[in-house]
Design a protein around this motif. Structure first.
Motif, PDB file in Angstrom:
ATOM      1  N   THR A  93       0.465  -1.645   0.411  1.00 25.09           N
ATOM      2  CA  THR A  93      -0.094  -0.149  -0.207  1.00 25.09           C
ATOM      3  C   THR A  93       1.089   0.779  -0.147  1.00 25.09           C
ATOM      4  OG1 THR A  93      -0.223   0.228   2.102  1.00 25.09           O
ATOM      5  CG2 THR A  93      -1.685  -1.543   1.278  1.00 25.09           C
ATOM      6  N   ASP A 133      -4.364   4.156   1.650  1.00 28.24           N
ATOM      7  CA  ASP A 133      -4.563   2.552   1.697  1.00 28.24           C
ATOM      8  C   ASP A 133      -4.878   1.897   0.370  1.00 28.24           C
ATOM      9  OD1 ASP A 133      -4.886   2.225   4.259  1.00 28.24           O
ATOM     10  OD2 ASP A 133      -6.694   2.945   4.210  1.00 28.24           O
ATOM     11  N   THR A 135      -3.577  -0.185  -3.308  1.00 23.22           N
ATOM     12  CA  THR A 135      -2.270  -0.962  -3.216  1.00 23.22           C
ATOM     13  C   THR A 135      -1.229   0.433  -4.541  1.00 23.22           C
ATOM     14  OG1 THR A 135      -3.455  -2.564  -2.988  1.00 23.22           O
ATOM     15  CG2 THR A 135      -1.158  -2.866  -4.897  1.00 23.22           C
TER      16      THR A 135
END
Ligand SMILES: Nc1ncnc2c1ncn2[C@@H]1O[C@H](COP(=O)(O)OP(=O)(O)OP(=O)(O)O)[C@@H](O)[C@H]1O
Ligand SMILES: [Mg+2]
Length: 241
Positions: A93, A133, A135
């Motif tokens: 993340t 948060d 990716t």
């Protein structure tokens, strides 16, 4: 802050950086420009322990000789860089990426809590908190570049080396990035040494510009002085300026 004396790097018979001298002071933004293959990235690599420069080269950071040190040891002293080709961990993340800077970049050992605090601060400062948060692999290039900057900031640098951080961005994204870099100097007291081909980005924000051509320092001066320099125009700027 940084004093580079007779920096020389050869690859076989090729002299990529040819006895270059310069200094970077506190809270200063210095641009490094020059044609493709001029030796700009090699100069960065030779300062940050990625490449070993030739004997006779001196690189002092805060009065300490850092030539023989490894990259991570140099980063711990506060000299931190980003790369021409973005290097972030795609599978992590955004927050985890910034944590790698916060945990491993710094001189003293950092607690998990302290590293989290620094990571949040860096993401807020860069304007990437709402993506924390996500990716990383799913981010567009402009946000990956912001992330590199946030990760570098989380390691508490005193001098940031940026290698073509504006390339591939839209004019609007470049303006935002340039503003962030100016704030890094003004609000955090960080010095910036910035390689860039995009003249609009670098000329508007740099206090001083160094021009490299065929490994040699061709000129050094304010953006206005560099724009008017005949040798620089011939070697590089041409119709770009
Ligand atoms: N690892 C290497 N081995 C051999 N030659 C190299 C190596 N790295 C760079 N060079 C050569 O050194 C010279 C300087 O390259 P460098 O990448 O430093 O240029 P640059 O100014 O960063 O160019 P660009 O603007 O295209 O990024 C070039 O001739 C390049 O081919
Ligand atoms: Mg380069």
């Amino acid at each position: 802050m940084l004093a580079v004396t007779d920096l020389r790097k050869e690859f076989g018979g090729l002299v990529a950086v040819d006895d270059v001298n310069f200094e970077i002071g506190d809270e200063e933004i210095v641009g490094l420009i020059g044609p493709n293959g001029a030796g700009k990235t090699t100069l960065f690599n030779s300062i940050t322990g990625v490449l070993e420069p030739e004997d006779g080269t001196r690189v002092e950071f805060d009065g300490t000789d850092i030539v023989a040190l490894e990259t991570h040891a140099i980063a711990r002293k506060g000299l931190v860089r980003t790369f021409q080709i973005v290097r972030v961990f795609d599978e992590m993340t955004v927050f985890e990426n910034v944590m790698t800077g916060a945990l491993f970049g710094n001189e003293e050992s950092v607690s998990e809590r302290e590293a989290e605090e620094r990571s949040r601060d860096a993401l807020e400062f860069i304007g990437l908190m709402d993506k924390k948060d996500m990716t990383t692999g799913n981010l567009p290039i402009a946000q990956k570049k912001q992330l590199e900057l946030a990760r570098a900031l989380a390691s508490k640098p005193r001098l940031l080396l940026l290698d073509e951080i504006a390339s591939g961005l839209t004019p609007g994204e470049i303006a935002e990035l340039t503003d962030t870099i100016r704030r890094l100097r003004d609000e955090r007291g960080i010095s910036v040494f910035w390689i860039e081909h995009i003249m609009d980005a670098i000329m508007g924000v740099a206090d001083r510009i160094i021009v490299l051509n065929s490994g040699r320092k061709l000129a050094e001066g304010t953006p206005d002085e560099i724009r008017d320099n005949k040798e620089v125009i011939e070697a590089y700027l041409g119709d770009e300026a």
